[in-house]
Design a protein around this motif. Structure first.
Motif, PDB file in Angstrom:
ATOM      1  N   GLU A 134       0.827  -1.203   0.000  1.00 39.93           N
ATOM      2  CA  GLU A 134       0.000   0.000   0.000  1.00 39.93           C
ATOM      3  C   GLU A 134       0.864   1.257   0.000  1.00 39.93           C
ATOM      4  N   THR A 135       1.952   1.230   0.794  1.00 41.25           N
ATOM      5  CA  THR A 135       2.856   2.390   0.834  1.00 41.25           C
ATOM      6  C   THR A 135       3.503   2.610  -0.530  1.00 41.25           C
ATOM      7  N   ALA A 136       3.956   1.527  -1.174  1.00 39.74           N
ATOM      8  CA  ALA A 136       4.576   1.645  -2.489  1.00 39.74           C
ATOM      9  C   ALA A 136       3.587   2.189  -3.509  1.00 39.74           C
ATOM     10  N   ARG A 137       2.336   1.744  -3.431  1.00 40.31           N
ATOM     11  CA  ARG A 137       1.332   2.212  -4.403  1.00 40.31           C
ATOM     12  C   ARG A 137       1.005   3.688  -4.210  1.00 40.31           C
ATOM     13  N   ARG A 138       1.088   4.176  -2.998  1.00 39.73           N
ATOM     14  CA  ARG A 138       0.856   5.599  -2.785  1.00 39.73           C
ATOM     15  C   ARG A 138       1.965   6.428  -3.429  1.00 39.73           C
ATOM     16  N   VAL A 139       3.174   5.830  -3.537  1.00 37.08           N
ATOM     17  CA  VAL A 139       4.309   6.568  -4.085  1.00 37.08           C
ATOM     18  C   VAL A 139       4.385   6.462  -5.607  1.00 37.08           C
ATOM     19  N   VAL A 140       4.220   5.244  -6.148  1.00 36.14           N
ATOM     20  CA  VAL A 140       4.442   5.045  -7.587  1.00 36.14           C
ATOM     21  C   VAL A 140       3.151   4.815  -8.366  1.00 36.14           C
ATOM     22  N   GLY A 141       2.019   4.732  -7.691  1.00 38.69           N
ATOM     23  CA  GLY A 141       0.759   4.506  -8.380  1.00 38.69           C
ATOM     24  C   GLY A 141       0.246   3.095  -8.178  1.00 38.69           C
ATOM     25  N   ALA A 142      -0.985   2.882  -8.564  1.00 44.85           N
ATOM     26  CA  ALA A 142      -1.655   1.588  -8.345  1.00 44.85           C
ATOM     27  C   ALA A 142      -1.230   0.577  -9.413  1.00 44.85           C
ATOM     28  N   LEU A 143       0.026   0.152  -9.348  1.00 45.08           N
ATOM     29  CA  LEU A 143       0.559  -0.804 -10.316  1.00 45.08           C
ATOM     30  C   LEU A 143       0.200  -2.222  -9.902  1.00 45.08           C
ATOM     31  N   PRO A 144       0.109  -3.135 -10.866  1.00 46.81           N
ATOM     32  CA  PRO A 144      -0.159  -4.539 -10.516  1.00 46.81           C
ATOM     33  C   PRO A 144       1.027  -5.164  -9.792  1.00 46.81           C
ATOM     34  N   LEU A 145       0.735  -6.241  -9.036  1.00 45.06           N
ATOM     35  CA  LEU A 145       1.764  -6.946  -8.275  1.00 45.06           C
ATOM     36  C   LEU A 145       2.389  -8.067  -9.093  1.00 45.06           C
ATOM     37  N   ALA A 146       3.625  -8.394  -8.758  1.00 41.17           N
ATOM     38  CA  ALA A 146       4.299  -9.594  -9.267  1.00 41.17           C
ATOM     39  C   ALA A 146       5.149 -10.143  -8.135  1.00 41.17           C
ATOM     40  N   ILE A 147       5.500 -11.428  -8.239  1.00 42.87           N
ATOM     41  CA  ILE A 147       6.248 -12.109  -7.183  1.00 42.87           C
ATOM     42  C   ILE A 147       7.644 -12.464  -7.670  1.00 42.87           C
ATOM     43  N   ALA A 148       8.617 -12.308  -6.792  1.00 40.00           N
ATOM     44  CA  ALA A 148       9.999 -12.715  -7.082  1.00 40.00           C
ATOM     45  C   ALA A 148      10.591 -13.344  -5.829  1.00 40.00           C
ATOM     46  N   GLU A 149      11.690 -14.079  -5.996  1.00 38.85           N
ATOM     47  CA  GLU A 149      12.357 -14.688  -4.851  1.00 38.85           C
ATOM     48  C   GLU A 149      13.056 -13.623  -4.017  1.00 38.85           C
ATOM     49  N   PRO A 150      13.102 -13.809  -2.696  1.00 38.71           N
ATOM     50  CA  PRO A 150      13.673 -12.777  -1.827  1.00 38.71           C
ATOM     51  C   PRO A 150      15.165 -12.533  -2.030  1.00 38.71           C
ATOM     52  N   GLU A 151      15.961 -13.605  -2.252  1.00 39.75           N
ATOM     53  CA  GLU A 151      17.396 -13.395  -2.404  1.00 39.75           C
ATOM     54  C   GLU A 151      17.700 -12.583  -3.652  1.00 39.75           C
ATOM     55  N   GLY A 152      17.048 -12.931  -4.760  1.00 38.52           N
ATOM     56  CA  GLY A 152      17.273 -12.197  -5.995  1.00 38.52           C
ATOM     57  C   GLY A 152      16.814 -10.759  -5.879  1.00 38.52           C
ATOM     58  N   LEU A 153      15.695 -10.544  -5.192  1.00 43.65           N
ATOM     59  CA  LEU A 153      15.169  -9.191  -5.017  1.00 43.65           C
ATOM     60  C   LEU A 153      16.109  -8.367  -4.145  1.00 43.65           C
ATOM     61  N   ALA A 154      16.624  -8.970  -3.062  1.00 43.87           N
ATOM     62  CA  ALA A 154      17.552  -8.258  -2.189  1.00 43.87           C
ATOM     63  C   ALA A 154      18.836  -7.903  -2.938  1.00 43.87           C
ATOM     64  N   SER A 155      19.338  -8.840  -3.772  1.00 44.58           N
ATOM     65  CA  SER A 155      20.547  -8.585  -4.548  1.00 44.58           C
ATOM     66  C   SER A 155      20.322  -7.452  -5.544  1.00 44.58           C
ATOM     67  N   LEU A 156      19.141  -7.439  -6.159  1.00 45.25           N
ATOM     68  CA  LEU A 156      18.813  -6.393  -7.123  1.00 45.25           C
ATOM     69  C   LEU A 156      18.775  -5.032  -6.439  1.00 45.25           C
TER      70      LEU A 156
END
Length: 552
Positions: A134-156
């Motif tokens: 919800e916080t992210a959507r208030r900042v960047v807009g009501a974008l759709p969600l997608a899922i990724a693995e946590p390690e890859g996301l943290a590295s990115l």
């Protein structure tokens, strides 16, 4: 789990403990159960196993069922009806990502990425993190969600926003990272691990089923250099030498999956070094001829050739086509207790009980090893590859003096073995007298049996498979779909396509008389072509037409 033990697990592998801190283990296990990655019976059986190992249930499921973390997150995405973000194919929207405050990223690993079509998505590892989304959507807009693995996301995030954006507050260390990579390679059935220095970082790739796959986002430069140094130390290389190629090997005791033996090669590249780690493993389920995918009639003829007291059987094909695996399976057809079996290999990829195996090196080549074998009363000799006239000459002479010889050649077809041997200087009359059979093979990916789907073939596909003018009923073909079990690729495992030409009296006479490949093939009464096997495996739904098209 006690805090001290939890910290110890995070330091060793870090895969599932950090995952659970973002998303409950129960949620991921339930998603895997609903997606059919395992059933309730397996779940019940593995609960006490996990307790006995003092490991998490998810770790135990991953190890016992050969399920990498990706499978669980793909299952979660499938159950929730959300896209799964393959980080290597989803570029970051750096403009929108820069709008997300660092304080948000420290508590909630979130990124804004664009799918292959260019549409921006808010990518999370925990879709149940309502506050972060919800916080992210208030900042960047009501974008759709997608899922990724946590390690890859943290590295990115670490690479794009710096250390201050890391949700854990600290970068992963090279020791834990290498443990995680080895585990991932083990669970994905990878044959090679590639670590390559690129501009401002390092890229990780695994070769799975013959295809290279990028794993996660690129590593930060310091972490990539640390990882390369870690591997070089383990494999006995000189870490101070980064401008010359080196070779090494290591046996790594992974926290999960037992000891893993690897050959390591380094090479200098523009932005640093690259390492290639070949995973040396033998699959117990694929150590017999019946498990390779050879047609039944071909197996019977091969066993007849191997039962002959002397002669040569050759397996041909390009590098990486499974020739060594076929030869190892052929060796297991012999009685290792009743026969004296010797091999010359480069390298020794599998250890076979009862067989004397020699590693070829700078001091002992294939030809030298073969000459030495003849003084050791051999019955069966395997030479890893016939590369030159010296080796071929000794092999032919061994075959004429009462020994069965097995070897490989780099040719495109079974009849091409004759042409290749003649080109390097072998006498045709010797080839006609010693050759018993020639096999050619290629490897193709097998369709995932859990998600493959039927479709009706087109007229062009019918002509490709059967030629012009043949009347047939409706053609049914199978194609990949993609599911958590195959990690979305639609394929799982590989199988051989085979060609075989057996040398009888007529074929031997044609070889001795100087016939070319076309005449030799036409003379053979039992010649199974590569295209024949490819067609059968496509029609049986074992592989797709696209995989086999090049061989039809």
């Amino acid at each position: 789990m006690p805090p001290a033990r939890r910290a110890d697990r995070r330091g060793r592998a870090g895969v599932h403990e950090r995952t659970v801190s973002e998303l409950s283990e129960a949620t991921l296990i339930q998603a895997g159960l609903q997606a059919g990655l395992f059933d309730n019976e397996q779940l019940a059986r593995l609960r006490p196993v996990a307790r006995a190992r003092r490991a998490s249930l998810m770790e135990t499921l991953a190890t016992e069922c050969a399920l990498p973390q990706t499978a669980f997150y793909l299952a979660l995405a499938e159950i929730r009806g959300l896209p799964y973000a393959h980080l290597a194919r989803w570029p970051a929207d750096e403009v929108l990502l820069a709008k997300l405050p660092v304080t948000l990223l420290k508590r909630h690993p979130i990124a804004v990425l664009r799918n292959p079509s260019g549409a921006p998505h808010i990518v999370v590892s925990n879709p149940d993190d309502a506050l972060g989304v919800e916080t992210a959507r208030r900042v960047v807009g009501a974008l759709p969600l997608a899922i990724a693995e946590p390690e890859g996301l943290a590295s990115l995030l670490l690479r794009l926003r710096g250390k201050e954006a890391s949700a854990s507050g600290e970068a992963e260390d090279p020791v834990g990272l290498f443990e995680r990579i080895v585990r991932e390679a083990f669970l994905r059935r990878a044959s090679d691990i590639h670590i390559e220095a690129v501009e401002n970082g390092a890229r990780l790739r695994l070769r799975v089923d013959g295809r290279l796959e990028v794993i996660g986002a690129p590593l930060a430069k310091a972490l990539g250099e640390g990882l390369i140094s870690r591997v070089k130390v383990l494999s006995g290389m000189d870490i101070a030498e980064a401008r010359a190629p080196q070779d090494g090997s290591l046996i790594y005791q992974a926290a999960e999956g037992g000891a893993v033996e690897m050959r390591v090669a380094s090479a200098p590249v523009k932005f640093g070094e690259r390492l290639t780690l070949r995973v040396m493993k033998s699959d117990p389920d694929r150590q017999k001829l019946d498990a390779l995918g050879l047609p039944a009639a071909m197996i019977a003829r091969l066993r007849e050739a191997l039962a002959h007291p002397h002669g040569i059987v050759l397996v041909t094909g390009p590098t990486g086509s499974g020739k060594s695996t076929t030869l190892y399976c052929a060796l297991r057809e012999f009685d290792a207790d009743g026969l004296n079996i010797l091999t010359a290999e480069d390298p020794i990829e599998q250890v076979i009980p009862g067989v004397s195996q020699v590693q070829v090196n700078a001091k002992v080549g294939f030809a030298g090893a073969l000459r030495a074998f003849l003084r050791h009363d051999p019955d069966v000799i395997l030479v890893g590859e016939i590369r030159d006239l010296d080796t071929a000459d000794v092999a032919l002479k061994a075959a004429t003096t009462g020994h069965m010889v097995l070897s490989t050649l780099h040719t495109n077809s079974a009849p091409g073995a004759v042409t290749r041997l003649v080109d390097i200087g072998c006498e045709r009359f010797m080839l006609g007298a010693t050759l018993r059979g020639m096999l050619a093979q290629r490897l193709v990916r097998m369709l995932c049996p859990h998600c493959r789907r039927e479709r009706e073939g087109t007229e062009d596909e019918r002509r490709l498979l059967f030629g012009e003018g043949e009347e047939r009923a409706a053609l049914t073909l199978w194609e990949p779909a993609g599911c958590p079990r195959c990690l979305g690729s639609g394929y799982r495992g590989r199988i051989g396509l085979y060609e075989a030409l057996w040398v009888d009296a007529e074929v031997a006479a044609a070889i001795s008389a100087g016939a070319d490949e076309r005449v030799i093939a036409a003379t053979a009464r039992d010649y199974w072509r590569l295209a024949d096997d490819a067609r059968e495996k496509v029609l049986d739904g074992i592989t797709s037409l696209e995989e086999a098209r090049a061989f039809l």
